[in-house]
Enzyme design. Sequence first.
Site, PDB file in Angstrom:
ATOM      1  CD  GLU A   1       6.359 -34.212 -55.810  1.00 38.84           C
ATOM      2  OE1 GLU A   1       6.450 -33.111 -55.954  1.00 38.84           O
ATOM      3  OE2 GLU A   1       5.090 -34.294 -55.413  1.00 38.84           O
TER       4      GLU A   1
ATOM      5  CD  GLU B   1       3.289 -34.938 -51.574  1.00 37.26           C
ATOM      6  OE1 GLU B   1       4.237 -35.219 -51.213  1.00 37.26           O
ATOM      7  OE2 GLU B   1       3.140 -33.736 -52.317  1.00 37.26           O
TER       8      GLU B   1
HETATM    9  C1  IDC Z   1       5.186 -28.227 -49.717  1.00 37.17           C
HETATM   10  C2  IDC Z   1       4.824 -28.014 -48.470  1.00 37.17           C
HETATM   11  C3  IDC Z   1       5.063 -26.320 -47.938  1.00 37.17           C
HETATM   12  C4  IDC Z   1       6.886 -26.561 -48.049  1.00 37.17           C
HETATM   13  C5  IDC Z   1       7.151 -26.724 -49.282  1.00 37.17           C
HETATM   14  C6  IDC Z   1       8.720 -27.025 -49.076  1.00 37.17           C
HETATM   15  O1  IDC Z   1       3.153 -27.763 -48.313  1.00 37.17           O
HETATM   16  O2  IDC Z   1       4.795 -26.203 -46.608  1.00 37.17           O
HETATM   17  O3  IDC Z   1       7.068 -25.069 -47.726  1.00 37.17           O
HETATM   18  O4  IDC Z   1       6.503 -28.317 -49.581  1.00 37.17           O
HETATM   19  O5  IDC Z   1       9.055 -27.973 -50.149  1.00 37.17           O
HETATM   20  C7  IDC Z   1       4.742 -31.418 -53.522  1.00 37.17           C
HETATM   21  C8  IDC Z   1       5.780 -31.846 -52.422  1.00 37.17           C
HETATM   22  C9  IDC Z   1       5.582 -31.694 -51.068  1.00 37.17           C
HETATM   23  C10 IDC Z   1       5.054 -29.925 -51.022  1.00 37.17           C
HETATM   24  C11 IDC Z   1       3.437 -30.090 -51.686  1.00 37.17           C
HETATM   25  C12 IDC Z   1       2.651 -29.007 -51.888  1.00 37.17           C
HETATM   26  O6  IDC Z   1       6.198 -33.281 -52.631  1.00 37.17           O
HETATM   27  O7  IDC Z   1       7.002 -31.382 -50.422  1.00 37.17           O
HETATM   28  O8  IDC Z   1       4.739 -29.506 -49.780  1.00 37.17           O
HETATM   29  N1  IDC Z   1       3.710 -30.707 -53.022  1.00 37.17           N
HETATM   30  O9  IDC Z   1       3.222 -28.157 -52.480  1.00 37.17           O
HETATM   31  N2  IDC Z   1       4.514 -32.090 -54.502  1.00 37.17           N
HETATM   32  C13 IDC Z   1       3.277 -31.403 -55.160  1.00 37.17           C
HETATM   33  C14 IDC Z   1       2.936 -30.630 -54.081  1.00 37.17           C
END
Ligand code: IDC
Length: 342
Positions: free
Chosen positions: A176, A268
């Site tokens: 991302e 994702e």
């Molecule tokens: C989130 C995880 C969370 C963690 C965080 C850290 O769910 O546990 O603490 O990342 O960066 C994304 C990202 C993905 C995110 C996910 C949910 O690629 O890393 O995971 N998310 O927030 N993009 C949109 C949502």
Amino acid sequence: MSRRTVLLLSALALAAPLLVAAPAIAAPPAPPPARTAAPGPAQANGQLAVCGVRLCNADRAAVQLRGMSTHGLQWYAQCVNDASLDALAGDWGADVMRISMYIQEGGYETDPQGFTNRVSSIIDEVTERGMYALVDWHMLDPGDPYHNLERAKTFFTEIGRRHNGNTNLLYEIANEPNGVAWSRIKSYAEELIPVIRAVDPETPVIVGTRAWSSLGVSDGADESEVVANPVNAANVMYTFHFYAASHGDEYLNALSRAADRIPMFVTEFGTQEYTGDGPDDFGMAQRYLDLMAAKQISWTSWNYSDDFRSGAVFEPGTCPSGPFTTPERLKPAGEWIRDRIR
Ligand code: IDC
């Protein structure tokens, strides 16, 4: 017969076959099981390649892969083991697992060799179960992919070399990107892809898009910047991510338009908010799934872990021992997404 005699006789009965069967010379240990690939979607479809705006199998027929993403391996490696992968391949019937390797936040940068080895062995485990393995270079913060370019060159070169014989891989080279223009993501891709191609000419490469892989929508832009200025390389797809309770029609419509012009892969998504937590919006999520089915857009859902947030499919405490096939261990989002994969 006395109780003692009965016990004695049954003990003898149990022991007897063992005694008879015992060979005079100890047999050599059984050879380890051959690491041949199990029949599964990856054998049925073979080497993938982009054809037009679709992802195609070895016969040039369009395919839609559906599966799950791991959580960050630095936190939830305990959810990726023999039993959980058996469940994903068998009980869930998934085609693909996305192996999510963060670079920061305690990820790859802290132990490049260790994380490379871990990803490599998960690729082997996924391969043995007949699934595709999507290798996710999970850059996130900092959002400029150039921050990790040299690391990415090292990592993908080693993965490409080690998995030379695999026909079941996909490479996602920037999870991302954020805070940077599309032109910068594009030039990052154009620097990295030739390095990958030198060791791996065939694996499709999936490129992140502006503003957290929203095709630019979260920055007030849209897919037209990518359509007008695509990455100058072959066998490339583009990433779109959505979280159904946060990302409504504007996002859905951008994905729909983009999929008619450029090859898209949703690596994702969640049925909840962009935090990966909060209430599920299954209605909106179903609209995305219908669109992705209609346009044969492949997807992997976030995430196959027992994290406490609503977007992690298993209840806390499920990993590492499972059971992973018991519906009672699934959160609502887990039950919903398992049904959609099955
Ligand atoms: C989130 C995880 C969370 C963690 C965080 C850290 O769910 O546990 O603490 O990342 O960066 C994304 C990202 C993905 C995110 C996910 C949910 O690629 O890393 O995971 N998310 O927030 N993009 C949109 C949502």
